[in-house]
Design a protein around this motif. Structure first.
Motif, mmCIF file in Angstrom:
data_model
loop_
_atom_site.group_PDB
_atom_site.id
_atom_site.type_symbol
_atom_site.label_atom_id
_atom_site.label_comp_id
_atom_site.label_asym_id
_atom_site.label_seq_id
_atom_site.Cartn_x
_atom_site.Cartn_y
_atom_site.Cartn_z
ATOM 1 N N SER A 127 -43.630 -22.995 -64.152
ATOM 2 C CA SER A 127 -44.562 -23.304 -63.069
ATOM 3 C C SER A 127 -45.281 -22.081 -62.533
ATOM 4 O O SER A 127 -46.282 -22.207 -61.824
ATOM 5 C CB SER A 127 -43.813 -23.994 -61.911
ATOM 6 O OG SER A 127 -42.782 -23.155 -61.417
ATOM 7 N N ASP A 128 -44.788 -20.887 -62.849
ATOM 8 C CA ASP A 128 -45.417 -19.659 -62.352
ATOM 9 C C ASP A 128 -46.784 -19.462 -62.997
ATOM 10 O O ASP A 128 -46.984 -19.767 -64.182
ATOM 11 C CB ASP A 128 -44.540 -18.445 -62.635
ATOM 12 C CG ASP A 128 -43.234 -18.491 -61.862
ATOM 13 O OD1 ASP A 128 -43.254 -18.962 -60.714
ATOM 14 O OD2 ASP A 128 -42.207 -18.061 -62.411
ATOM 15 N N ILE A 129 -47.712 -18.945 -62.198
ATOM 16 C CA ILE A 129 -49.070 -18.653 -62.678
ATOM 17 C C ILE A 129 -49.231 -17.141 -62.760
ATOM 18 O O ILE A 129 -48.825 -16.406 -61.847
ATOM 19 C CB ILE A 129 -50.132 -19.237 -61.723
ATOM 20 C CG1 ILE A 129 -49.906 -20.748 -61.512
ATOM 21 C CG2 ILE A 129 -51.530 -18.972 -62.259
ATOM 22 C CD1 ILE A 129 -50.054 -21.592 -62.746
ATOM 23 N N SER A 130 -49.812 -16.670 -63.837
ATOM 24 C CA SER A 130 -50.017 -15.229 -64.013
ATOM 25 C C SER A 130 -51.464 -14.862 -63.729
ATOM 26 O O SER A 130 -52.390 -15.515 -64.219
ATOM 27 C CB SER A 130 -49.657 -14.813 -65.441
ATOM 28 O OG SER A 130 -50.003 -13.453 -65.671
ATOM 29 N N ARG A 131 -51.644 -13.810 -62.924
ATOM 30 C CA ARG A 131 -52.970 -13.223 -62.727
ATOM 31 C C ARG A 131 -52.954 -11.847 -63.380
ATOM 32 O O ARG A 131 -52.433 -10.879 -62.816
ATOM 33 C CB ARG A 131 -53.308 -13.119 -61.236
ATOM 34 C CG ARG A 131 -53.520 -14.454 -60.562
ATOM 35 C CD ARG A 131 -54.132 -14.286 -59.193
ATOM 36 N NE ARG A 131 -55.460 -13.675 -59.250
ATOM 37 C CZ ARG A 131 -56.221 -13.428 -58.195
ATOM 38 N NH1 ARG A 131 -55.781 -13.750 -56.978
ATOM 39 N NH2 ARG A 131 -57.411 -12.882 -58.336
ATOM 40 N N PRO A 132 -53.474 -11.740 -64.599
ATOM 41 C CA PRO A 132 -53.362 -10.484 -65.353
ATOM 42 C C PRO A 132 -54.143 -9.352 -64.702
ATOM 43 O O PRO A 132 -55.364 -9.426 -64.567
ATOM 44 C CB PRO A 132 -53.937 -10.845 -66.724
ATOM 45 C CG PRO A 132 -54.842 -12.005 -66.457
ATOM 46 C CD PRO A 132 -54.226 -12.766 -65.332
ATOM 47 N N GLY A 133 -53.416 -8.342 -64.288
ATOM 48 C CA GLY A 133 -54.057 -7.173 -63.693
ATOM 49 C C GLY A 133 -53.800 -5.954 -64.541
ATOM 50 O O GLY A 133 -54.704 -5.380 -65.149
ATOM 51 N N LEU A 134 -52.506 -5.568 -64.625
ATOM 52 C CA LEU A 134 -52.149 -4.422 -65.453
ATOM 53 C C LEU A 134 -52.470 -4.661 -66.921
ATOM 54 O O LEU A 134 -52.801 -3.729 -67.657
ATOM 55 C CB LEU A 134 -50.656 -4.111 -65.288
ATOM 56 C CG LEU A 134 -50.231 -3.542 -63.930
ATOM 57 C CD1 LEU A 134 -48.717 -3.396 -63.867
ATOM 58 C CD2 LEU A 134 -50.903 -2.196 -63.692
ATOM 59 N N GLU A 135 -52.382 -5.925 -67.335
ATOM 60 C CA GLU A 135 -52.664 -6.228 -68.740
ATOM 61 C C GLU A 135 -54.092 -5.856 -69.114
ATOM 62 O O GLU A 135 -54.359 -5.432 -70.244
ATOM 63 C CB GLU A 135 -52.423 -7.720 -69.017
ATOM 64 C CG GLU A 135 -50.963 -8.143 -68.983
ATOM 65 C CD GLU A 135 -50.449 -8.352 -67.564
ATOM 66 O OE1 GLU A 135 -49.235 -8.563 -67.394
ATOM 67 O OE2 GLU A 135 -51.281 -8.300 -66.635
ATOM 68 N N LEU A 136 -55.019 -6.009 -68.194
ATOM 69 C CA LEU A 136 -56.411 -5.666 -68.477
ATOM 70 C C LEU A 136 -56.592 -4.169 -68.676
ATOM 71 O O LEU A 136 -57.596 -3.730 -69.260
ATOM 72 C CB LEU A 136 -57.312 -6.155 -67.338
ATOM 73 C CG LEU A 136 -57.417 -7.679 -67.191
ATOM 74 C CD1 LEU A 136 -58.284 -8.037 -65.980
ATOM 75 C CD2 LEU A 136 -57.971 -8.329 -68.450
ATOM 76 N N THR A 137 -55.639 -3.376 -68.202
ATOM 77 C CA THR A 137 -55.695 -1.922 -68.415
ATOM 78 C C THR A 137 -54.976 -1.518 -69.698
ATOM 79 O O THR A 137 -54.972 -0.332 -70.052
ATOM 80 C CB THR A 137 -55.063 -1.180 -67.227
ATOM 81 O OG1 THR A 137 -53.648 -1.429 -67.201
ATOM 82 C CG2 THR A 137 -55.671 -1.625 -65.910
ATOM 83 N N GLY A 138 -54.333 -2.502 -70.348
ATOM 84 C CA GLY A 138 -53.642 -2.211 -71.595
ATOM 85 C C GLY A 138 -52.136 -2.137 -71.478
ATOM 86 O O GLY A 138 -51.458 -1.830 -72.460
ATOM 87 N N GLU B 67 -44.510 -27.279 -60.342
ATOM 88 C CA GLU B 67 -43.137 -27.242 -59.837
ATOM 89 C C GLU B 67 -42.559 -28.645 -59.751
ATOM 90 O O GLU B 67 -41.381 -28.872 -60.060
ATOM 91 C CB GLU B 67 -43.082 -26.556 -58.474
ATOM 92 C CG GLU B 67 -43.177 -25.048 -58.550
ATOM 93 C CD GLU B 67 -43.065 -24.389 -57.191
ATOM 94 O OE1 GLU B 67 -43.200 -25.105 -56.169
ATOM 95 O OE2 GLU B 67 -42.837 -23.165 -57.145
ATOM 96 N N GLY B 68 -43.390 -29.593 -59.313
ATOM 97 C CA GLY B 68 -42.926 -30.968 -59.240
ATOM 98 C C GLY B 68 -42.666 -31.569 -60.603
ATOM 99 O O GLY B 68 -41.691 -32.305 -60.806
#
Length: 332
Positions: A33-44, A130-131
């Motif tokens: 259920s967790d959503i990822s907002r890629p931040g560090l991934e965009l830096t490699g 989650e539900g």
């Protein structure tokens, strides 16, 4: 068995727009259920990349990709396309970068969009997932919404749970589930109950059979799900059984990690269980709002005891009354 949700189900629930990969919506599964907002991934930095999550891109992430070269964008997006990555989702109706479209097409990952703000979209999807993905437990009982309070009615088979639920529906309350209640933990303090799909809106009455509550009483007589707030346990009356008479007992029933208050209601010929449960639900709501009739009674009783004690002390402190002349032989 691991619970999963197909991406196309999320598309329908969150009213998402399909930018690309419509053919893959039924193939991609969401298992967390967790959503990822890629931040560090965009830096490699991919050391702890949660590839199994839905990847959500907002204004910040899309703006950052614009400062990268096309080659860098393509390399990063290809690394983000895991074998179990369910989907890429872009908020605020922002356009998808060409390199994202190319990498997602190669990995057969759908790209979706929404007009909602990123935080709002993330919250909406998390609540839904989650539900859907929460562990479920099947409980024998009947779940009814009484004045907005989710009441789980339990008891031995044949004690009258379904008949009581039918009377409650006739009194204007709403049925959620009969016989089997599917329960899952929404959060640390909230349990949600719903009916299994095969039993939805149905009620079994011995001697009559299966009835469709929505068909007989209308859509206002049913609900698909409700938070469970109190348990009412029906128990056959016996002379040797002691039942709570003042309402100051504090029994609880634990489901998962949540403890629910439990009220035991004796079943006896001549008792109208529907009215009793209805009043018990109203009394529970009054307690939740800060008024407890049992505590009020105990307070009044204590005040009465103290008042009588003071009167007895005052009476003992008074001097003895003069002797009756008649009893003293008429002597002065």
């Amino acid at each position: 068995m691991v619970q999963s949700v197909k991406v196309n189900e999320l598309v329908e629930q969150a009213h998402l727009t399909v930018y690309a990969g419509a053919d893959f919506l039924n193939r991609r599964l969401i298992t967390v259920s967790d959503i990822s907002r890629p931040g560090l991934e965009l830096t490699g930095y991919f050391n702890y990349y949660p590839h199994e999550r839905v990847q959500l891109f907002g204004r910040t992430e899309i703006s950052f990709t614009k400062k990268m070269t096309p080659e860098e964008r393509l390399m990063i997006f290809r690394r983000m396309c895991g074998s179990d990555t369910p989907a890429f989702i872009i908020s605020r109706s922002l356009p998808a970068p060409k390199e994202m479209l190319q990498a997602a097409k190669e990995a057969k990952i759908p790209i979706l969009g929404s007009k909602l703000a990123t935080t709002r979209l993330s919250s909406l999807m998390t609540d839904y997932l989650e539900g859907r993905l929460a562990e479920r437990r099947s409980i024998h009982g009947v779940l009814v919404d009484i004045y907005g309070i989710g009441v789980l009615i339990t008891g031995a088979s044949g004690v009258g749970k379904s008949e009581t639920a039918l009377e409650l529906v006739k009194r204007g309350h709403r049925l959620i589930a009969d016989d089997r209640v599917e329960v899952y933990e929404q959060d640390e303090q909230t349990l949600i109950g719903e009916a299994p799909a095969i039993l939805r809106h149905l009620l079994e009455i011995r001697g009559i059979g299966i009835i469709d509550v929505m068909n007989l009483f209308g859509a206002g007589a049913v609900r698909s799900a409700t938070p469970i707030q109190v348990v009412m346990h029906l128990e056959t009356w016996t002379d040797d059984k002691k039942f709570d008479r003042l309402g100051n007992g504090e029994k609880t029933m634990q489901i998962f990690n949540v403890k629910l208050p439990e009220i035991t209601i004796p079943v006896k010929i001549g008792r109208n269980l529907a009215i009793i449960i209805e009043v018990a639900a109203m009394n529970y709501r009054a307690k939740a709002m800060g008024y407890d009739a049992a505590k009020t009674f105990e307070s009044n009783l204590q005040q009465l005891i103290e008042k009588n004690s003071l009167e007895d002390e005052a009476s003992d402190a008074l001097p003895n009354s003069p002797a009756d002349p008649k009893k003293d032989g008429g002597k002065a």
